[in-house]
Write an enzyme that holds these catalytic residues in place. Structure first.
Site, PDB file in Angstrom:
ATOM      1  N   LYS A 134      -8.014 -13.069  -0.021  1.00 56.66           N
ATOM      2  CA  LYS A 134      -7.231 -11.903  -0.456  1.00 56.66           C
ATOM      3  C   LYS A 134      -6.939 -11.869  -1.964  1.00 56.66           C
ATOM      4  O   LYS A 134      -6.953 -10.799  -2.568  1.00 56.66           O
ATOM      5  CB  LYS A 134      -5.928 -11.808   0.333  1.00 56.66           C
ATOM      6  CG  LYS A 134      -6.145 -11.414   1.800  1.00 56.66           C
ATOM      7  CD  LYS A 134      -4.829 -11.170   2.511  1.00 56.66           C
ATOM      8  CE  LYS A 134      -5.079 -10.862   3.978  1.00 56.66           C
ATOM      9  NZ  LYS A 134      -3.847 -10.492   4.680  1.00 56.66           N
TER      10      LYS A 134
ATOM     11  N   ASP B 124      -1.655  -4.274   4.038  1.00 57.60           N
ATOM     12  CA  ASP B 124      -0.682  -5.123   4.746  1.00 57.60           C
ATOM     13  C   ASP B 124       0.730  -4.629   4.420  1.00 57.60           C
ATOM     14  O   ASP B 124       1.637  -4.685   5.256  1.00 57.60           O
ATOM     15  CB  ASP B 124      -0.790  -6.588   4.296  1.00 57.60           C
ATOM     16  CG  ASP B 124      -2.057  -7.263   4.800  1.00 57.60           C
ATOM     17  OD1 ASP B 124      -2.584  -6.850   5.851  1.00 57.60           O
ATOM     18  OD2 ASP B 124      -2.520  -8.205   4.131  1.00 57.60           O
TER      19      ASP B 124
END
Ligand code: ATR
Length: 277
Positions: free
Chosen positions: A68, A104
């Site tokens: 990420k 997210d």
């Protein structure tokens, strides 16, 4: 033409993302392809995968652990939220550039909004990558006035607190603030399958408060079970997973990505089938 996307991670075999995207596509009658693509840790492998997929005509990819931060670093442009969190879980392939975003954050916010409650004071447990995303969601999307962060290693809590102007407390003090907290979020690894449970007494939380756990293995962590037993709101990792996936699906593959009980039931069935295998 079949629209293509996927999720990159290591390991990624057990990702539920392909199933989520395929369920949405089937509902709309769309031909899409969404695969789990294993990409080993390291910049070289990650860059090579991105270049290959972008030139193969992929619309974009989701990115999961351990890539990420790397996803944000290689992008040509990034959303303010991805930059604030220091991580991206979505890369969209434009004609000449790669755009990074972090769903997210919006996914966690949507999971909280779905409860219909508006927390004013939140306690985040943990200070890893997931805590950063949650902190940004609390501050930028949910309008939480008072975010507090507790982490075993206080210095890490302070690093996350700086991003969103939050308070920090010692790990040992976490129960002492619960009376004023209306959202408790566990982002630590405690309570995950194979890890010890998170030891915390929830009795000081007000009845209208919500407890969230970001993992979905197991789906019902000891923390969420304790919250439900007290009649508190509970948000599990599956809720956040489904909501974050909706952003990629709409950006790359289709239009209607509804998070509902049918989708949840099918994912729970897949998780249960896997446990039994
Ligand atoms: P992420 O996947 O969110 O990036 P990470 O960096 O692996 O997570 O961090 C896991 C979190 O769980 C950390 O906040 C870690 O605390 P430290 O920063 O002190 O390492 C927390 N954690 C892991 N095991 C723990 C334990 N036994 N007690 C308390 N906290 C723990």
């Amino acid at each position: 033409m079949t629209r293509r996307a996927g999720v990159l991670g290591w390991p990624v075999k057990h990702s539920l993302s392909p199933l989520i995207h395929r369920i949405w596509a089937a509902r709309e009658g769309r031909a899409i392809s969404y695969e789990a693509i294993p990409v080993e840790p390291g910049d070289t492998a990650f860059r090579a995968a991105i270049e290959r997929l972008a030139s193969a005509g992929y619309k974009g990819v989701n990115v999961t652990l351990p890539h990420k931060e790397r996803a944000l670093a290689i992008a040509d442009e990034a959303s303010g939220e991805a930059r604030a969190a220091g991580a991206a879980n979505m890369l969209t392939f434009g004609k000449r550039q790669v755009l990074a975003d972090n769903s997210d954050i919006a996914g966690f916010a949507a999971a909280v909004e779905e409860t219909g409650r508006k927390p004013a004071c939140a306690l985040i447990l943990g200070a890893g990558g997931a805590a950063r995303g949650v902190a940004v969601a609390l501050k930028r999307r949910l309008g939480v006035q008072r975010p507090i962060i507790a982490n075993r290693t206080r210095a890490r809590a302070q690093e996350v607190a700086r991003i969103v102007d939050a308070e920090t407390i010692d790990w040992s003090e976490k129960e002492s603030v619960l009376a004023g907290v209306d959202l408790l979020v566990n982002t630590t690894s405690l309570g995950m399958t194979g890890q010890p449970p998170l030891a915390i007494n929830l009795s000081a939380l007000a009845p209208a408060s919500i407890v969230a756990d970001i993992v979905y293995a197991p789906l019902e962590t000891p923390l969420l079970a304790a919250a439900r037993a007290r009649g508190l709101g509970a948000i599990d990792g599956l809720s956040m997973l489904m909501h974050q996936a909706a952003f990629g699906y709409r950006a790359w593959l289709g239009s209607a990505a509804v998070v509902d009980a049918d989708l949840r039931a099918r994912l729970v069935a897949a998780l249960n089938a896997r446990d039994g295998s």
